[in-house]
Scaffold this motif. Structure first.
Motif, PDB file in Angstrom:
ATOM      1  N   GLN A 145      31.083  42.427  42.217  1.00  0.00           N
ATOM      2  CA  GLN A 145      30.957  42.460  40.758  1.00  0.00           C
ATOM      3  C   GLN A 145      30.424  43.798  40.253  1.00  0.00           C
ATOM      4  OE1 GLN A 145      28.594  38.786  40.585  1.00  0.00           O
ATOM      5  NE2 GLN A 145      30.284  37.794  39.515  1.00  0.00           N
ATOM      6  N   VAL A 146      29.341  44.278  40.862  1.00  0.00           N
ATOM      7  CA  VAL A 146      28.670  45.500  40.368  1.00  0.00           C
ATOM      8  C   VAL A 146      28.409  46.426  41.558  1.00  0.00           C
ATOM      9  CG1 VAL A 146      26.674  46.382  39.096  1.00  0.00           C
ATOM     10  CG2 VAL A 146      27.397  44.008  38.776  1.00  0.00           C
ATOM     11  N   ALA A 147      28.707  47.720  41.395  1.00  0.00           N
ATOM     12  CA  ALA A 147      28.432  48.645  42.502  1.00  0.00           C
ATOM     13  C   ALA A 147      27.802  49.942  41.980  1.00  0.00           C
ATOM     14  CB  ALA A 147      29.713  48.959  43.270  1.00  0.00           C
ATOM     15  N   VAL A 148      27.044  50.571  42.875  1.00  0.00           N
ATOM     16  CA  VAL A 148      26.414  51.857  42.586  1.00  0.00           C
ATOM     17  C   VAL A 148      26.723  52.764  43.781  1.00  0.00           C
ATOM     18  CG1 VAL A 148      24.227  53.055  42.188  1.00  0.00           C
ATOM     19  CG2 VAL A 148      24.531  50.731  41.330  1.00  0.00           C
ATOM     20  N   CYS A 149      27.154  53.986  43.494  1.00  0.00           N
ATOM     21  CA  CYS A 149      27.534  54.906  44.571  1.00  0.00           C
ATOM     22  C   CYS A 149      26.861  56.241  44.293  1.00  0.00           C
ATOM     23  CB  CYS A 149      29.058  55.036  44.571  1.00  0.00           C
ATOM     24  SG  CYS A 149      29.712  56.235  45.737  1.00  0.00           S
ATOM     25  N   LEU A 188      35.855  53.093  47.434  1.00  0.00           N
ATOM     26  CA  LEU A 188      37.202  52.625  47.077  1.00  0.00           C
ATOM     27  C   LEU A 188      37.829  51.854  48.235  1.00  0.00           C
ATOM     28  CD1 LEU A 188      38.649  55.763  45.207  1.00  0.00           C
ATOM     29  CD2 LEU A 188      37.333  53.865  44.281  1.00  0.00           C
ATOM     30  N   HIS A 189      37.542  52.282  49.448  1.00  0.00           N
ATOM     31  CA  HIS A 189      38.044  51.571  50.633  1.00  0.00           C
ATOM     32  C   HIS A 189      37.506  50.136  50.648  1.00  0.00           C
ATOM     33  CE1 HIS A 189      39.500  51.133  54.696  1.00  0.00           C
ATOM     34  NE2 HIS A 189      38.285  50.953  55.191  1.00  0.00           N
ATOM     35  N   LEU A 190      36.252  49.969  50.204  1.00  0.00           N
ATOM     36  CA  LEU A 190      35.626  48.641  50.237  1.00  0.00           C
ATOM     37  C   LEU A 190      36.001  47.786  49.021  1.00  0.00           C
ATOM     38  CD1 LEU A 190      32.036  49.550  51.518  1.00  0.00           C
ATOM     39  CD2 LEU A 190      33.977  48.670  52.835  1.00  0.00           C
ATOM     40  N   LEU A 191      36.173  48.416  47.849  1.00  0.00           N
ATOM     41  CA  LEU A 191      36.362  47.627  46.616  1.00  0.00           C
ATOM     42  C   LEU A 191      37.812  47.503  46.179  1.00  0.00           C
ATOM     43  CD1 LEU A 191      33.402  48.462  44.217  1.00  0.00           C
ATOM     44  CD2 LEU A 191      33.653  46.626  45.866  1.00  0.00           C
ATOM     45  N   GLY A 192      38.731  48.239  46.798  1.00  0.00           N
ATOM     46  CA  GLY A 192      40.136  48.120  46.411  1.00  0.00           C
ATOM     47  C   GLY A 192      40.482  48.989  45.225  1.00  0.00           C
ATOM     48  N   PRO A 193      41.670  48.802  44.651  1.00  0.00           N
ATOM     49  CA  PRO A 193      42.166  49.742  43.652  1.00  0.00           C
ATOM     50  C   PRO A 193      41.284  49.832  42.417  1.00  0.00           C
ATOM     51  CG  PRO A 193      43.833  48.082  44.218  1.00  0.00           C
ATOM     52  CD  PRO A 193      42.577  47.696  44.922  1.00  0.00           C
ATOM     53  N   ILE A 219      36.020  51.062  36.307  1.00  0.00           N
ATOM     54  CA  ILE A 219      36.430  49.649  36.281  1.00  0.00           C
ATOM     55  C   ILE A 219      37.518  49.475  37.342  1.00  0.00           C
ATOM     56  CG2 ILE A 219      37.435  47.801  34.886  1.00  0.00           C
ATOM     57  CD1 ILE A 219      36.344  49.269  32.397  1.00  0.00           C
ATOM     58  N   PHE A 220      37.366  48.453  38.173  1.00  0.00           N
ATOM     59  CA  PHE A 220      38.326  48.188  39.240  1.00  0.00           C
ATOM     60  C   PHE A 220      39.342  47.141  38.783  1.00  0.00           C
ATOM     61  CE2 PHE A 220      34.990  50.330  41.341  1.00  0.00           C
ATOM     62  CZ  PHE A 220      35.568  50.953  42.428  1.00  0.00           C
ATOM     63  N   GLU A 221      40.500  47.116  39.452  1.00  0.00           N
ATOM     64  CA  GLU A 221      41.524  46.118  39.096  1.00  0.00           C
ATOM     65  C   GLU A 221      40.994  44.704  39.268  1.00  0.00           C
ATOM     66  OE1 GLU A 221      45.226  46.857  41.161  1.00  0.00           O
ATOM     67  OE2 GLU A 221      45.524  48.756  40.098  1.00  0.00           O
ATOM     68  N   SER A 222      40.051  44.510  40.185  1.00  0.00           N
ATOM     69  CA  SER A 222      39.474  43.175  40.422  1.00  0.00           C
ATOM     70  C   SER A 222      38.559  42.736  39.287  1.00  0.00           C
ATOM     71  CB  SER A 222      38.645  43.200  41.708  1.00  0.00           C
ATOM     72  OG  SER A 222      37.508  44.037  41.517  1.00  0.00           O
ATOM     73  N   GLY A 223      38.190  43.693  38.396  1.00  0.00           N
ATOM     74  CA  GLY A 223      37.217  43.392  37.339  1.00  0.00           C
ATOM     75  C   GLY A 223      35.822  43.868  37.685  1.00  0.00           C
ATOM     76  N   ALA A 224      35.589  44.284  38.939  1.00  0.00           N
ATOM     77  CA  ALA A 224      34.272  44.829  39.317  1.00  0.00           C
ATOM     78  C   ALA A 224      34.053  46.150  38.574  1.00  0.00           C
ATOM     79  CB  ALA A 224      34.224  45.060  40.826  1.00  0.00           C
ATOM     80  N   VAL A 225      32.769  46.497  38.383  1.00  0.00           N
ATOM     81  CA  VAL A 225      32.434  47.764  37.727  1.00  0.00           C
ATOM     82  C   VAL A 225      31.480  48.549  38.629  1.00  0.00           C
ATOM     83  CG1 VAL A 225      32.788  46.924  35.375  1.00  0.00           C
ATOM     84  CG2 VAL A 225      30.533  46.672  36.443  1.00  0.00           C
ATOM     85  N   ALA A 226      31.509  49.895  38.484  1.00  0.00           N
ATOM     86  CA  ALA A 226      30.640  50.725  39.321  1.00  0.00           C
ATOM     87  C   ALA A 226      30.218  51.982  38.576  1.00  0.00           C
ATOM     88  CB  ALA A 226      31.376  51.139  40.605  1.00  0.00           C
ATOM     89  N   THR A 227      29.061  52.500  38.969  1.00  0.00           N
ATOM     90  CA  THR A 227      28.692  53.849  38.542  1.00  0.00           C
ATOM     91  C   THR A 227      28.662  54.722  39.790  1.00  0.00           C
ATOM     92  OG1 THR A 227      26.314  53.520  38.799  1.00  0.00           O
ATOM     93  CG2 THR A 227      27.251  53.008  36.643  1.00  0.00           C
ATOM     94  N   THR A 353      37.864  61.841  27.416  1.00  0.00           N
ATOM     95  CA  THR A 353      38.517  60.540  27.228  1.00  0.00           C
ATOM     96  C   THR A 353      38.519  59.760  28.539  1.00  0.00           C
ATOM     97  OG1 THR A 353      40.640  61.524  27.782  1.00  0.00           O
ATOM     98  CG2 THR A 353      40.116  61.371  25.440  1.00  0.00           C
ATOM     99  N   ALA A 354      38.725  58.427  28.420  1.00  0.00           N
ATOM    100  CA  ALA A 354      38.861  57.596  29.617  1.00  0.00           C
ATOM    101  C   ALA A 354      40.212  57.902  30.258  1.00  0.00           C
ATOM    102  CB  ALA A 354      38.785  56.121  29.232  1.00  0.00           C
ATOM    103  N   VAL A 355      40.282  57.784  31.594  1.00  0.00           N
ATOM    104  CA  VAL A 355      41.543  58.023  32.311  1.00  0.00           C
ATOM    105  C   VAL A 355      41.918  56.759  33.076  1.00  0.00           C
ATOM    106  CG1 VAL A 355      42.667  59.378  34.120  1.00  0.00           C
ATOM    107  CG2 VAL A 355      41.103  60.504  32.520  1.00  0.00           C
ATOM    108  N   GLN A 356      43.176  56.349  32.902  1.00  0.00           N
ATOM    109  CA  GLN A 356      43.714  55.207  33.658  1.00  0.00           C
ATOM    110  C   GLN A 356      44.349  55.749  34.934  1.00  0.00           C
ATOM    111  OE1 GLN A 356      43.398  52.102  32.149  1.00  0.00           O
ATOM    112  NE2 GLN A 356      42.373  53.263  30.514  1.00  0.00           N
ATOM    113  N   ARG A 357      44.188  55.049  36.058  1.00  0.00           N
ATOM    114  CA  ARG A 357      44.792  55.532  37.311  1.00  0.00           C
ATOM    115  C   ARG A 357      46.316  55.618  37.182  1.00  0.00           C
ATOM    116  NH1 ARG A 357      45.909  53.851  42.882  1.00  0.00           N
ATOM    117  NH2 ARG A 357      45.687  51.665  42.341  1.00  0.00           N
TER     118      ARG A 357
END
Ligand SMILES: NC(=O)c1ccc[n+]([C@@H]2O[C@H](COP(=O)([O-])OP(=O)(O)OC[C@H]3O[C@@H](n4cnc5c(N)ncnc54)[C@H](O)[C@@H]3O)[C@@H](O)[C@H]2O)c1
Length: 386
Positions: A145-149, A188-193, A219-227, A353-357
């Motif tokens: 759900q939430v990640a910090v890197c 990214l390897h752990l959380l997916g696209p 924001i990840f495709e799964s809905g998870a978020v990270a900083t 601006t925000a960038v979409q993959r």
């Protein structure tokens, strides 16, 4: 015994890690090359193989199965394409290339070659990273759900003395591309696209053309978020990834390489056990181990041999994979999301601006270069805080 014939192009600092890792695996080092002949001579004298003055000379005189490219990042794409044209496989040091355009050019050369391209991202290959990837992929640790890197490193001004450092053309970018990329790749390897990001990059202190600190919200495709934060100005250095899932908090806290002891998993309070004990599972009190289902902790249950995340871990696996005819999983293609992330971070911070993959196709203004051909004076204005 069958051995893999290997060679190394670029005989500077990190080439020694490659030579040592190959020496510990079933390989024969057939040649080493550097544009500074004394560096090739020195590496060959210590580890074997014939010394050459260029990749062209090396490929003319020897026939390696795999060539490590350990030159400065600005030269990776051209050297990789030459090795692929000779039908040989390539192991590119990080960052594999300086832009998505270069990545796609190397991928096209790979398509036309009998050889393949792999990338050094050693943190995917320690036992902790392998366990984390496998347990997250099959859902055993819950839904992220939430990640910090965080890559909070320190590089003094003198670090930028070599001519190729500090420049877009030689180094390609700051801590986002050159340092944080290790942690970004693992995240990214752990959380997916990933799907979209918003970022800031600033130059606070170092004599460079790009940032010395960058930050992104993702924001990840799964809905998870990270900083994600990358810094070269942080005296107490650390590299940390924390992923909070519905099942618990997974964390790795290290510097330049982790062991199993650098990983922790704190399971979420277990509702059934808390109810049995008359406790509220939403309230964690110090020492309230009874609300945690420790006996069913999938992280503790998956422990095996401790393999630190270093070059020997990845290069050993790569040699085994190639000798067994398997695809080594850290392919160039598997690192595209990481280069897309880095590209988007620069694009977002320089355009505000925000960038979409999904936007990062050949027509995108930052596809050809991480500076997006923004004039240096404008980059300086955007990145230099008052
Ligand atoms: N995976 C890691 O943890 C890690 C750590 C450090 C560096 N690196 C990466 O390794 C690469 C090299 O870094 P380094 O610190 O060893 O740099 P370095 O400057 O010490 O060594 C680079 C060498 O390449 C040679 N060289 C330059 N252009 C060449 C060419 N066209 N053909 C042949 N030789 C050439 C130089 O003369 C030099 O000896 C970079 O991509 C860097 O990001 C990875």
């Amino acid at each position: 015994m069958t051995v893999l014939k290997v060679a190394i192009v670029g005989c500077g600092n990190i080439s020694r890690r490659h030579a040592e890792s190959y020496a510990a695996a079933p390989t024969e080092l057939v040649g080493v090359a550097d544009i500074v002949p004394s560096k090739a001579d020195k590496l060959a004298a210590k580890f074997g193989g014939r010394p050459f003055g260029s990749v062209t000379e090396l490929l003319t005189a020897t026939s390696p199965d795999l060539v490590s490219v350990t030159t400065p990042p600005g030269s990776h794409a051209e050297i990789a394409i030459e090795i692929l044209a000779a039908g040989k496989s390539v192991l590119l040091e990080k960052p594999p290339v300086l832009s998505l355009a270069e990545l796609d050019a190397v991928a096209a050369a790979e398509q036309a070659s009998a050889g393949s391209v792999y990338v050094v991202f050693q943190h995917r290959h320690g036992s902790g990273g392998l366990r984390a990837a496998s347990l997250l992929a099959d859902g055993a640790l819950g839904k992220p759900q939430v990640a910090v890197c965080e890559t909070l490193w320190f590089r003094p001004v003198s670090y930028f003395d070599p001519e190729w450092r500090g420049t877009w053309v030689g180094e390609g970018g700051g801590p986002t591309l050159g340092h944080g990329i290790h942690q970004i790749d693992l995240l990214l390897h752990l959380l997916g696209p990933w799907k979209s990001l918003t970022a800031t990059a600033v130059r606070l202190d170092r004599p460079v053309e790009f940032e010395d600190v960058s930050m992104a919200s993702v924001i990840f495709e799964s809905g998870a978020v990270a900083t994600v934060i990358n810094s070269l100005l942080s005296p107490r250095e650390l590299s940390r990834i924390r992923i909070d899932t519905t099942g618990g908090s997974l964390e790795v806290n290290h510097l330049y390489g982790y062991s199993d002891t650098d990983w922790t998993f704190t399971p979420a309070p277990d509702a059934a056990r808390a109810a049995t004990n008359g406790l509220d599972p939403g309230v964690r009190r110090t020492g309230s181990a009874e609300v945690v289902a420790a006996d069913t902790d999938p992280w503790a249950g998956s422990a095996g041999d401790d393999v630190p995340s270093n070059h020997e871990a990845q290069l050993g696996r790569l040699v085994d994979d190639l000798l067994a005819g398997r695809t080594h999983e850290t392919t160039l293609a598997s690192t595209r999301p990481t280069m897309e992330f880095v590209t988007a971070l620069y694009a977002s911070s320089l355009t505000g601006t925000a960038v979409q993959r999904a936007e990062l196709t050949p027509g995108h203004p930052f596809y050809r270069a991480l500076h997006g051909d923004v004039p240096q004076a404008d980059i300086d204005r955007t990145m230099n805080l008052p």
